[in-house]
Motif scaffolding. Structure first.
Motif, mmCIF file in Angstrom:
data_model
loop_
_atom_site.group_PDB
_atom_site.id
_atom_site.type_symbol
_atom_site.label_atom_id
_atom_site.label_comp_id
_atom_site.label_asym_id
_atom_site.label_seq_id
_atom_site.Cartn_x
_atom_site.Cartn_y
_atom_site.Cartn_z
ATOM 1 N N ALA A 255 -98.307 31.439 74.972
ATOM 2 C CA ALA A 255 -99.552 30.994 74.328
ATOM 3 C C ALA A 255 -100.502 30.368 75.341
ATOM 4 O O ALA A 255 -100.067 29.746 76.312
ATOM 5 N N TRP A 256 -101.791 30.502 75.109
ATOM 6 C CA TRP A 256 -102.792 29.938 76.026
ATOM 7 C C TRP A 256 -102.666 28.429 76.118
ATOM 8 O O TRP A 256 -102.949 27.833 77.168
ATOM 9 N N SER A 257 -102.245 27.790 74.996
ATOM 10 C CA SER A 257 -102.101 26.334 75.006
ATOM 11 C C SER A 257 -101.018 25.883 75.984
ATOM 12 O O SER A 257 -101.131 24.805 76.592
ATOM 13 N N VAL A 258 -99.976 26.689 76.129
ATOM 14 C CA VAL A 258 -98.916 26.366 77.087
ATOM 15 C C VAL A 258 -99.455 26.467 78.505
ATOM 16 O O VAL A 258 -99.192 25.606 79.359
ATOM 17 N N TYR A 259 -100.226 27.514 78.773
ATOM 18 C CA TYR A 259 -100.830 27.661 80.099
ATOM 19 C C TYR A 259 -101.786 26.499 80.393
ATOM 20 O O TYR A 259 -101.816 25.975 81.519
ATOM 21 N N ALA A 260 -102.552 26.082 79.383
ATOM 22 C CA ALA A 260 -103.481 24.969 79.574
ATOM 23 C C ALA A 260 -102.726 23.672 79.854
ATOM 24 O O ALA A 260 -103.090 22.900 80.749
ATOM 25 N N PHE A 261 -101.668 23.441 79.092
ATOM 26 C CA PHE A 261 -100.859 22.239 79.282
ATOM 27 C C PHE A 261 -100.273 22.187 80.691
ATOM 28 O O PHE A 261 -100.355 21.164 81.382
ATOM 29 N N LEU B 175 -91.204 22.567 75.037
ATOM 30 C CA LEU B 175 -91.695 23.930 75.258
ATOM 31 C C LEU B 175 -90.613 24.801 75.890
ATOM 32 O O LEU B 175 -90.892 25.639 76.742
ATOM 33 N N TYR C 134 -95.820 15.199 81.563
ATOM 34 C CA TYR C 134 -95.639 16.651 81.698
ATOM 35 C C TYR C 134 -94.172 17.026 81.558
ATOM 36 O O TYR C 134 -93.820 17.977 80.849
#
Length: 297
Positions: A64-70, A171, A164
């Protein structure tokens, strides 16, 4: 992969991070954002080559893009603050303050569902911060000089990385190959920020170039892939405690390189920070045993 093996794999990152301060100092006079961009470009490229060679490149499409952003915010934020801290404060002191993150990992992990925060956690935290205060207050002139912003940035990066690491536990479904994208995105953001905020300064010696490459291969490369495995599949509290081997090894590396003095004050601060982490982890394990007992007592 077993929990024990994943924990051992994660500890490889600790050994690599022990060289982070030394290589960062060796890369001078490269400015922080440029250094972040250069080293993460190397680390991300190596990750993509690894994913391609092992047949794991296709897994990146399902993230998901949210994982990449995180992941990008975590890596970019931590290293921006870390490199900046080492430029604004003495490397040994800034490095030890930044290494409060293992203690914060222990504290944050104890607040996860099913965990309990006890007096041992609070006492461990007090010992850790006492060690950091001892480093900062060791020379009164530094409190009013240019080193104070560096100490503050080192503390911020400790909070960034501990957050993080603990959130990464949630995740676990994201493949480790995604770390390569975190690295590439971090390199791009760092390059953009560098152009906007800094003057480009290329390494001025073979040692400086080698330090940048070594950062990308080890502390800013392989370390993040093995750490991802460790925090997702291993014992995160044990990794938090074991991570305090890094500031001690890091300081030893700086001393051996002639970049820091082996003062008794520095040794006492390291002992306080390490002792605090061990105490907090012991409290976490004790709370876990109590909560899992039939009586709950």
């Amino acid at each position: 992969m077993t929990r024990t093996k994943a924990t051992a794999v994660g500890f490889i990152a600790v050994l690599l991070w022990a060289l982070l301060a030394l290589f960062t100092v060796g890369s001078a006079p490269v400015p922080p954002l440029q250094l972040t961009a250069m080293s993460f470009a190397v680390g991300g490229a190596l990750g993509l080559v690894w994913a391609l060679a092992t047949g794991g490149l296709h897994r990146l499409r399902g993230v998901a893009w949210s994982v990449y952003a995180f992941g990008t915010v975590g890596l970019f934020g931590y290293h921006f603050f870390y490199f900046s801290a080492l430029r604004l404060a003495p490397p040994a002191q800034a490095g030890l303050i930044a290494y409060l993150w293992p203690l914060v990992i222990v504290l944050l992990s104890s607040l996860l569902p099913g965990e309990r925060l006890g007096a041992g956690h609070l006492l461990g935290a007090a010992m850790g911060f006492a060690g950091a205060a001892l480093i900062i207050l060791g020379d009164g002139a530094q409190l009013t000089g240019g080193a104070l912003p560096g100490y503050a940035l080192a503390l911020v990066c400790a909070v960034f990385w501990s957050s993080y690491s603990v959130i990464s536990r949630r995740l676990a479904h994201a493949p480790t190959e995604a770390v390569a994208v975190f690295c590439i995105a971090t390199a791009v953001l760092s390059a953009i920020a560098h152009v906007a905020l800094e003057d480009t300064v290329l390494p001025t010696s073979g040692l400086a170039w080698a330090s940048v490459l070594a950062l990308g291969v080890g502390p800013v490369g392989l370390a993040f892939y093995v750490w991802d495995i460790g925090v997702k599949r291993g014992d995160i509290q044990l990794l938090g405690v074991a991570s305090y081997a890094a500031p001690l090894l890091s300081t030893l590396a700086l001393v051996l390189a002639g970049l820091a003095a082996p003062t008794p004050r520095l040794g006492l601060a390291a002992a306080l920070i390490t002792g605090g982490a061990v105490l907090a982890a012991w409290a976490s394990r004790r709370a876990g045993r109590i909560s899992s007992s039939p009586s709950g007592a």
